[in-house]
Write a protein that holds these residues in place. Structure first.
Motif, PDB file in Angstrom:
ATOM      1  N   PHE A   1       2.397  11.722 -82.758  1.00  0.00           N
ATOM      2  CA  PHE A   1       1.982  10.112 -83.241  1.00  0.00           C
ATOM      3  C   PHE A   1       1.414  10.337 -84.656  1.00  0.00           C
ATOM      4  N   ASP A   2       1.429  11.740 -85.157  1.00  0.00           N
ATOM      5  CA  ASP A   2       0.821  11.881 -86.516  1.00  0.00           C
ATOM      6  C   ASP A   2       1.801  11.943 -87.652  1.00  0.00           C
TER       7      ASP A   2
ATOM      8  N   ARG B   1      -9.430   5.060 -75.207  1.00  0.00           N
ATOM      9  CA  ARG B   1      -8.048   5.078 -75.307  1.00  0.00           C
ATOM     10  C   ARG B   1      -7.608   5.828 -73.823  1.00  0.00           C
TER      11      ARG B   1
ATOM     12  N   THR C   1      -7.803  10.885 -88.851  1.00  0.00           N
ATOM     13  CA  THR C   1      -8.086  10.203 -87.687  1.00  0.00           C
ATOM     14  C   THR C   1      -9.820  10.156 -87.535  1.00  0.00           C
ATOM     15  N   ALA C   2     -10.311   9.198 -87.139  1.00  0.00           N
ATOM     16  CA  ALA C   2     -11.686   9.006 -87.056  1.00  0.00           C
ATOM     17  C   ALA C   2     -12.441   9.154 -88.177  1.00  0.00           C
TER      18      ALA C   2
ATOM     19  N   TYR D   1      -0.557  -2.978 -80.437  1.00  0.00           N
ATOM     20  CA  TYR D   1      -0.051  -1.646 -80.146  1.00  0.00           C
ATOM     21  C   TYR D   1      -1.107  -1.499 -78.960  1.00  0.00           C
TER      22      TYR D   1
ATOM     23  N   ARG E   1      -8.087   8.909 -72.497  1.00  0.00           N
ATOM     24  CA  ARG E   1      -7.604  10.247 -72.511  1.00  0.00           C
ATOM     25  C   ARG E   1      -8.794  10.963 -71.830  1.00  0.00           C
TER      26      ARG E   1
ATOM     27  N   ARG F   1     -13.496  11.592 -82.376  1.00  0.00           N
ATOM     28  CA  ARG F   1     -12.151  11.486 -81.761  1.00  0.00           C
ATOM     29  C   ARG F   1     -12.095  11.818 -80.081  1.00  0.00           C
TER      30      ARG F   1
ATOM     31  N   ILE G   1      -3.760   6.086 -90.981  1.00  0.00           N
ATOM     32  CA  ILE G   1      -3.817   7.456 -91.329  1.00  0.00           C
ATOM     33  C   ILE G   1      -2.824   7.839 -92.399  1.00  0.00           C
TER      34      ILE G   1
ATOM     35  N   GLN H   1      -3.855  17.605 -78.140  1.00  0.00           N
ATOM     36  CA  GLN H   1      -2.916  16.863 -78.865  1.00  0.00           C
ATOM     37  C   GLN H   1      -3.395  17.211 -80.270  1.00  0.00           C
TER      38      GLN H   1
ATOM     39  N   LYS I   1     -12.248   4.784 -91.172  1.00  0.00           N
ATOM     40  CA  LYS I   1     -11.470   3.879 -91.758  1.00  0.00           C
ATOM     41  C   LYS I   1     -11.588   2.592 -91.594  1.00  0.00           C
TER      42      LYS I   1
ATOM     43  N   ARG J   1     -14.273   8.851 -78.915  1.00  0.00           N
ATOM     44  CA  ARG J   1     -13.502   7.579 -78.785  1.00  0.00           C
ATOM     45  C   ARG J   1     -12.410   7.506 -77.853  1.00  0.00           C
TER      46      ARG J   1
ATOM     47  N   TYR K   1       3.177   1.238 -84.970  1.00  0.00           N
ATOM     48  CA  TYR K   1       3.686   2.437 -83.952  1.00  0.00           C
ATOM     49  C   TYR K   1       5.050   2.043 -83.393  1.00  0.00           C
TER      50      TYR K   1
ATOM     51  N   PHE L   1      -2.594   1.864 -77.226  1.00  0.00           N
ATOM     52  CA  PHE L   1      -2.945   3.329 -77.213  1.00  0.00           C
ATOM     53  C   PHE L   1      -2.614   3.841 -75.652  1.00  0.00           C
TER      54      PHE L   1
ATOM     55  N   HIS M   1       1.274   3.395 -74.874  1.00  0.00           N
ATOM     56  CA  HIS M   1       2.090   3.836 -76.224  1.00  0.00           C
ATOM     57  C   HIS M   1       3.263   3.059 -76.678  1.00  0.00           C
TER      58      HIS M   1
END
Ligand SMILES: Nc1ncnc2c1ncn2[C@@H]1O[C@H](COP(=O)(O)OP(=O)(O)O)[C@@H](O)[C@H]1O
Ligand SMILES: Nc1ccn([C@@H]2O[C@H](COP(=O)(O)O)[C@@H](O)[C@H]2O)c(=O)n1
Ligand SMILES: [Mg+2]
Length: 453
Positions: free
Chosen positions: A88-89, A179, A43-44, A117, A181, A171, A142, A189, A47, A174, A72, A119, A122
């Protein structure tokens, strides 16, 4: 936590042009498949950033980005109540069947609808987005290198390898900004699911990568190399699109391995001959697949009917002395008692060619001709050789020109002048240099094969 990077660029890439032949005089056109690139990483790791950099450098190409996140699974009410317990991973969080079916359609040139999707909720939201087929498809996510079926779609696999502390700090930034959070959620998480799943599923998938990019989007050298490689591959693609009578044999790792050996300057004469012979045999067999046939039913020892074919027997080979003579044995091994003529052509000035010697079967005009020359460079010698065949009454459609490697310049020259003949080659190289040598090429084939270098 910090994953070791080798920075290795391993270009183990399968060709993306699948050639189909029905063995008749007019084989089906090659089915053009897109060049598919998989981009994985934690993640982060960067990519999406790397994909966007690749896409912006491929500005003249038709490229689409497909994100694994789009697949997802939506959480149901029960799962939403306990969202902090949802992983989620984990590979099960994705609908991989749907991803595979979308990819299958894109590979076959169809428009697809990809879910969108969210985030924050969900869940998949409407509207889904339409993705057009393209020459290059980039699959990013991922776990994109985790599933073997998804991996098998790819012509090039990339792993973005960024320090885990850097990833965690990105992360937090971001997910809190984009997202919805808070920092506590992100850290909980991360410790409970993100890091363990990275160690269990994502990091082990790094071994499948052809190219590992340390430092993600900061690694401009790696991104430039990847873009150059894709452009080379698309160059081949384009030639087969422009000239439907150019056939590149289906590439496998065996074939690339053999090319690696014959192209290597350090390869001994013995190995050069051995692996050239293997490649030549494949090209000859493929070339024979383009000859006409007639249907024939036979009875097998079990008394069953086998609906077979009989291939055309009115054939001859013509080798361009001296390199082309290296291909004669393979042709004789495939076609018992085949007649083989010879042509000797010498350079005459910069682009001119002079016919020095020819010995061809008297009835050549009624035969299909397999013209043999392992390297198609400028195409000037090939034009001279084909012109001679046509002057002897051989129809252009009856000529199949077989090579191990071909330069784009040679393909243009031959195909523009003789659009009805067929060229069968095992690889198309990048270009010619100022000395008219094929690049990367394999050097002076005749000297290496006959030991006169
Ligand atoms: N080289 C970089 N330097 C600084 N920030 C970066 C860099 N690469 C990515 N980022 C930032 O880090 C975050 C995650 O990057 P992203 O490319 O979305 O990662 P991924 O797709 O792997 O999750 C984004 O906010 C992005 O802007
Ligand atoms: N509802 C969701 C779905 C996924 N995640 C997290 O997203 C990460 C993957 O996206 P990247 O852009 O970072 O590759 C993954 O690590 C999931 O934990 C989420 O938090 N909520
Ligand atoms: Mg991303």
């Amino acid at each position: 936590m910090n994953s070791e990077t080798t920075g290795a660029l391993n270009y183990g890439i399968t060709d993306h042009i699948s050639i189909q032949s029905n063995g008749s005089d007019s084989p089906r056109l090659p089915h053009k498949q897109p060049f598919i690139i998989g981009v994985a990483g934690g993640t982060a790791s960067g990519k999406t950033t790397v994909c966007n950099m690749i896409i912006s450098q491929l500005h003249d190409q038709r490229v689409v980005l497909v994100n694994q996140d789009s697949f997802y699974r939506s959480l149901n009410e029960e799962q939403l109540k306990k969202v902090h317990e949802y992983n989620f991973d984990h590979p099960d969080a994705f609908n991989t069947e749907l991803l595979l079916s979308c990819m299958e359609k894109l590979r076959h040139g169809q428009l697809v609808s990809i879910p969108s999707y969210d985030f924050k909720t969900h869940t998949s939201i409407e509207p889904s987005h339409l993705v057009n087929p393209a020459d290059v498809i980039i699959l990013e996510g991922i776990l994109i290198l985790h599933d073997s079926e998804v991996r098998n779609l790819m012509n090039m696999k990339i792993f973005v390898d960024t320090d885990s502390d850097v990833r965690l700090s990105r992360r937090i930034q971001r997910d809190t900004v984009e997202r919805g959070r808070n920092v506590k959620n992100v850290l909980d998480q991360y410790a409970r699911f993100v890091k363990p799943s990275f160690d269990e599923f994502i990091l082990p998938s790094k071994k499948f990568a052809d190219v590992i990019i340390p430092r993600g989007g900061d690694n401009h050298v790696a991104i430039d190399l990847i873009v150059q490689h894709i452009l080379t591959k698309l160059g081949q693609h384009d030639l087969c699109k422009i000239y439907p009578n150019v056939f590149v044999i289906f590439s496998t790792f065996q074939i690339r391995g053999m090319h690696t050996l014959v192209r290597d300057v350090k390869t001994t004469k013995h190995d050069f001959v051995f692996y050239s012979d293997r490649l030549i045999r494949l090209v000859v067999e493929h070339g024979l697949g383009h000859l006409p046939f007639t249907e024939k039913q036979i009875i097998t020892p079990t008394g069953s009917v086998y609906p077979g074919v009989v291939f055309c027997k009115r054939l001859c080979g013509v080798s361009v002395i001296r390199s082309g003579e290296s291909m004669e044995n393979a042709l004789r091994a495939c076609c018992k008692g085949i007649k083989i003529g010879k042509i000797l052509i010498h350079p005459d000035g910069k682009n001119g060619r002079q016919l020095i010697y020819e010995k061809l079967p008297a009835d050549i005009s009624s035969r299909h001709v397999l013209l043999l020359d392992p390297v198609l460079a400028s195409g000037n010698s090939a034009v001279k050789a084909v012109s001679l065949l046509l002057s002897k009454g051989v129809p252009e459609t009856s000529v199949i020109f077989l090579n191990l490697i071909a330069a784009p310049e040679g393909i243009h020259t031959v195909c523009r002048k003789f659009p009805k003949l067929k060229i069968v080659t095992s690889e198309i190289d990048s270009s010619l240099n100022r000395n008219f040598e094929v690049i990367p090429g394999m050097g002076e084939f005749g000297d290496r094969y006959f030991g006169t270098d």
